[in-house]
Scaffold this motif. Structure first.
Motif, mmCIF file in Angstrom:
data_model
loop_
_atom_site.group_PDB
_atom_site.id
_atom_site.type_symbol
_atom_site.label_atom_id
_atom_site.label_comp_id
_atom_site.label_asym_id
_atom_site.label_seq_id
_atom_site.Cartn_x
_atom_site.Cartn_y
_atom_site.Cartn_z
ATOM 1 N N VAL A 26 0.872 -1.176 0.000
ATOM 2 C CA VAL A 26 0.000 0.000 0.000
ATOM 3 C C VAL A 26 0.911 1.229 0.000
ATOM 4 C CG1 VAL A 26 -1.767 1.300 1.220
ATOM 5 C CG2 VAL A 26 -1.820 -1.209 1.244
ATOM 6 N N LEU A 27 0.743 2.075 -1.028
ATOM 7 C CA LEU A 27 1.472 3.332 -1.084
ATOM 8 C C LEU A 27 0.485 4.483 -0.899
ATOM 9 C CD1 LEU A 27 3.914 2.674 -4.067
ATOM 10 C CD2 LEU A 27 4.415 2.570 -1.619
ATOM 11 N N PRO A 28 0.894 5.553 -0.240
ATOM 12 C CA PRO A 28 -0.035 6.664 0.004
ATOM 13 C C PRO A 28 -0.562 7.258 -1.294
ATOM 14 C CG PRO A 28 2.008 6.933 1.254
ATOM 15 C CD PRO A 28 2.240 5.811 0.310
ATOM 16 N N ALA A 29 -1.843 7.614 -1.296
ATOM 17 C CA ALA A 29 -2.414 8.275 -2.469
ATOM 18 C C ALA A 29 -1.690 9.589 -2.746
ATOM 19 C CB ALA A 29 -3.906 8.514 -2.252
ATOM 20 N N ASP A 30 -1.370 10.324 -1.711
ATOM 21 C CA ASP A 30 -0.560 11.540 -1.824
ATOM 22 C C ASP A 30 0.667 11.345 -0.953
ATOM 23 O OD1 ASP A 30 0.604 13.979 -1.987
ATOM 24 O OD2 ASP A 30 -0.933 15.067 -0.855
ATOM 25 N N PRO A 31 1.770 10.903 -1.550
ATOM 26 C CA PRO A 31 2.946 10.574 -0.731
ATOM 27 C C PRO A 31 3.783 11.769 -0.336
ATOM 28 C CG PRO A 31 3.393 10.099 -3.024
ATOM 29 C CD PRO A 31 1.961 10.568 -2.966
ATOM 30 N N VAL A 32 3.493 12.966 -0.851
ATOM 31 C CA VAL A 32 4.389 14.099 -0.631
ATOM 32 C C VAL A 32 4.595 14.399 0.855
ATOM 33 C CG1 VAL A 32 4.715 16.572 -1.007
ATOM 34 C CG2 VAL A 32 3.997 15.099 -2.892
ATOM 35 N N ARG A 65 7.087 -7.631 -2.605
ATOM 36 C CA ARG A 65 7.863 -8.726 -1.998
ATOM 37 C C ARG A 65 8.995 -8.189 -1.132
ATOM 38 N NH1 ARG A 65 3.579 -10.128 -4.816
ATOM 39 N NH2 ARG A 65 3.245 -12.393 -4.768
ATOM 40 N N CYS A 66 9.576 -7.066 -1.507
ATOM 41 C CA CYS A 66 10.614 -6.465 -0.670
ATOM 42 C C CYS A 66 10.033 -6.015 0.667
ATOM 43 C CB CYS A 66 11.263 -5.288 -1.390
ATOM 44 S SG CYS A 66 12.374 -5.741 -2.746
ATOM 45 N N VAL A 67 8.852 -5.408 0.643
ATOM 46 C CA VAL A 67 8.213 -5.011 1.890
ATOM 47 C C VAL A 67 7.893 -6.245 2.731
ATOM 48 C CG1 VAL A 67 6.156 -3.955 2.901
ATOM 49 C CG2 VAL A 67 7.320 -2.843 0.980
ATOM 50 N N ARG A 68 7.390 -7.288 2.102
ATOM 51 C CA ARG A 68 7.108 -8.515 2.847
ATOM 52 C C ARG A 68 8.380 -9.087 3.467
ATOM 53 N NH1 ARG A 68 2.825 -11.792 -1.098
ATOM 54 N NH2 ARG A 68 1.088 -10.320 -0.830
ATOM 55 N N SER A 69 9.496 -8.987 2.753
ATOM 56 C CA SER A 69 10.765 -9.464 3.284
ATOM 57 C C SER A 69 11.126 -8.704 4.560
ATOM 58 C CB SER A 69 11.863 -9.274 2.233
ATOM 59 O OG SER A 69 13.127 -9.594 2.751
ATOM 60 N N LEU A 70 10.923 -7.396 4.551
ATOM 61 C CA LEU A 70 11.209 -6.590 5.733
ATOM 62 C C LEU A 70 10.276 -6.947 6.886
ATOM 63 C CD1 LEU A 70 11.635 -3.143 3.936
ATOM 64 C CD2 LEU A 70 13.473 -4.555 4.871
ATOM 65 N N VAL A 71 8.986 -7.052 6.589
ATOM 66 C CA VAL A 71 7.992 -7.310 7.636
ATOM 67 C C VAL A 71 8.189 -8.694 8.237
ATOM 68 C CG1 VAL A 71 5.525 -7.564 8.101
ATOM 69 C CG2 VAL A 71 6.334 -5.695 6.646
ATOM 70 N N SER A 72 8.544 -9.664 7.404
ATOM 71 C CA SER A 72 8.677 -11.039 7.892
ATOM 72 C C SER A 72 9.857 -11.213 8.835
ATOM 73 C CB SER A 72 8.822 -12.007 6.710
ATOM 74 O OG SER A 72 10.060 -11.819 6.038
ATOM 75 N N THR A 73 10.800 -10.265 8.822
ATOM 76 C CA THR A 73 11.963 -10.343 9.720
ATOM 77 C C THR A 73 12.009 -9.144 10.662
ATOM 78 O OG1 THR A 73 13.316 -9.293 8.002
ATOM 79 C CG2 THR A 73 13.321 -11.706 8.092
ATOM 80 N N MET A 74 10.859 -8.536 10.895
ATOM 81 C CA MET A 74 10.797 -7.351 11.760
ATOM 82 C C MET A 74 11.334 -7.678 13.156
ATOM 83 S SD MET A 74 9.832 -4.133 11.632
ATOM 84 C CE MET A 74 8.637 -4.020 10.283
ATOM 85 N N GLY A 75 12.303 -6.895 13.598
ATOM 86 C CA GLY A 75 12.861 -7.050 14.930
ATOM 87 C C GLY A 75 13.914 -8.122 15.075
ATOM 88 N N LEU A 99 9.080 3.483 1.568
ATOM 89 C CA LEU A 99 7.843 4.207 1.825
ATOM 90 C C LEU A 99 6.720 3.221 2.141
ATOM 91 C CD1 LEU A 99 6.314 6.918 1.846
ATOM 92 C CD2 LEU A 99 5.945 6.607 -0.617
ATOM 93 N N GLY A 100 6.662 2.115 1.407
ATOM 94 C CA GLY A 100 5.649 1.096 1.671
ATOM 95 C C GLY A 100 5.837 0.381 2.998
ATOM 96 N N ALA A 101 7.065 0.369 3.502
ATOM 97 C CA ALA A 101 7.349 -0.322 4.772
ATOM 98 C C ALA A 101 7.061 0.542 5.985
ATOM 99 C CB ALA A 101 8.807 -0.770 4.799
ATOM 100 N N VAL A 102 6.967 1.864 5.809
ATOM 101 C CA VAL A 102 6.844 2.779 6.945
ATOM 102 C C VAL A 102 5.719 2.405 7.911
ATOM 103 C CG1 VAL A 102 6.174 5.141 7.578
ATOM 104 C CG2 VAL A 102 8.013 4.766 5.937
ATOM 105 N N PRO A 103 4.480 2.126 7.431
ATOM 106 C CA PRO A 103 3.415 1.803 8.396
ATOM 107 C C PRO A 103 3.726 0.586 9.257
ATOM 108 C CG PRO A 103 2.496 2.242 6.227
ATOM 109 C CD PRO A 103 3.976 2.142 6.053
ATOM 110 N N HIS A 104 4.420 -0.381 8.693
ATOM 111 C CA HIS A 104 4.738 -1.611 9.428
ATOM 112 C C HIS A 104 5.842 -1.352 10.463
ATOM 113 C CE1 HIS A 104 2.235 -3.532 6.437
ATOM 114 N NE2 HIS A 104 2.977 -2.988 5.496
#
Length: 313
Positions: A26-32, A65-75, A99-104
């Motif tokens: 999920v990317l922000p509709a207005d990412p600015v 998939r890159c975001v999932r890679s980050l989330v799957s190894t969070m912490g 940017l996609g990883a920020v919320p997680h």
């Protein structure tokens, strides 16, 4: 573009990405607003917006998939395979990933009770790494995306002037620490100390404040990790600088905090100090005392090194 064809040069990474499960991208509709909060430089903002991946495209698949890679190894200290350089996808592809990883990342920080100002100071390294890229190469991009994986996965935190990442002691450093009588050894929990660019002087008072914050922050938020030692590996610890810099220099004051150990490489000293002007050692600028010291040492036939050091937590 056939993104998976690009990834065949990195089979281990591709296998990891294909097996990674997790959230949809999920990317922000207005990412600015968020990009500015992440300190993305204004001169890069338009190009970042213009390269946003399209849903359903190969770049969207890879970013997800890159975001999932980050989330799957969070912490976790056991991280996934490093993000690989993929120039075919343009200089800003990984900006969209982070940017996609920020919320997680923020959700993980909230679970640990980490203050929002620490979270955003940590994630703001995204923009700083873009500034470093421009300093190094003279054009836009993102320097060392693999480095920012630590931030996104909740392993590294910015605490004032310095950054600290959760880590364990290597065999050589652990043995040296043990020999010095510390209650730690190879594999013991530790913190890595890092000195970001573009944060002003390495003033002793600012460093004192950062170390004090670290000694409070990590026991509070990671109480299961009994840290006894902090380590640093940097060209800033090369004690040869003592022959060129005055005794009251910030760099030498930083060095004196550490028990110095073995040397390695050059710690990318020229890139850090001279940026895009580092290509010809014989023509290095001599605009500051540090630049003159480095250039004069090289001109005299000397060699600079990175060096490891440790100090008690």
């Amino acid at each position: 573009m056939d993104v998976k064809a690009l990834l065949h040069a990195h089979p281990e990474w591709l296998a990891h990405l294909e097996s990674a499960d997790g959230p949809d991208l999920v990317l922000p509709a207005d990412p600015v607003p968020e990009l500015l909060r992440l300190t993305v430089p204004h001169e890069d903002l338009g190009a970042v917006l213009a390269t946003r991946p399209e849903p359903g495209s190969g770049q969207w698949w890879l970013a997800e998939r890159c975001v999932r890679s980050l989330v799957s190894t969070m912490g976790s200290l056991d991280g996934p395979p490093f993000f690989q350089p993929l120039p075919e996808l343009g200089p800003y592809f990984y900006v969209h990933v982070f940017l996609g990883a920020v919320p997680h990342t923020l959700a993980y920080h909230r679970e640990l009770g980490i203050a929002p100002e620490v979270s955003w100071a940590t994630l703001a390294d995204l923009g700083r790494c873009m500034a470093v890229h421009r300093k190094r190469y003279g054009h836009g991009g993102l320097h060392a995306p693999f480095w920012l994986m630590l931030h996104a996965r909740g392993v590294l935190y910015a605490l004032g002037r310095l950054q600290f990442n959760r880590d364990t002691l290597s065999a050589s450093v652990g043995e040296a620490v043990r020999a010095a009588g510390m209650p730690a050894g190879p594999g013991s929990p530790a913190l890595g100390v890092h000195i970001p660019d573009f944060l002003g002087p390495l003033a002793p008072a600012a460093c004192d404040a950062s170390f004090a914050l670290a000694r409070e922050f990590f026991p509070r938020h990671f109480p299961g990790e009994q840290v006894r030692v902090m380590t640093c590996g940097s060209w800033l610890l090369d004690d040869q600088l003592g022959a060129y810099l005055p005794d009251d220099s910030n760099i030498l004051a930083f060095q004196r905090r550490f028990h110095l150990l073995e040397r390695f490489g050059d710690g990318d000293m020229l890139g850090f100090v001279y940026g895009e002007h580092a290509g010809d050692p014989a023509a290095l600028p001599r605009r500051t005392r540090l630049e003159r010291a480095i250039a004069d040492h090289l001109a005299a036939g000397g060699t600079w090194y990175g060096r490891l050091g440790w100090l008690p937590f």
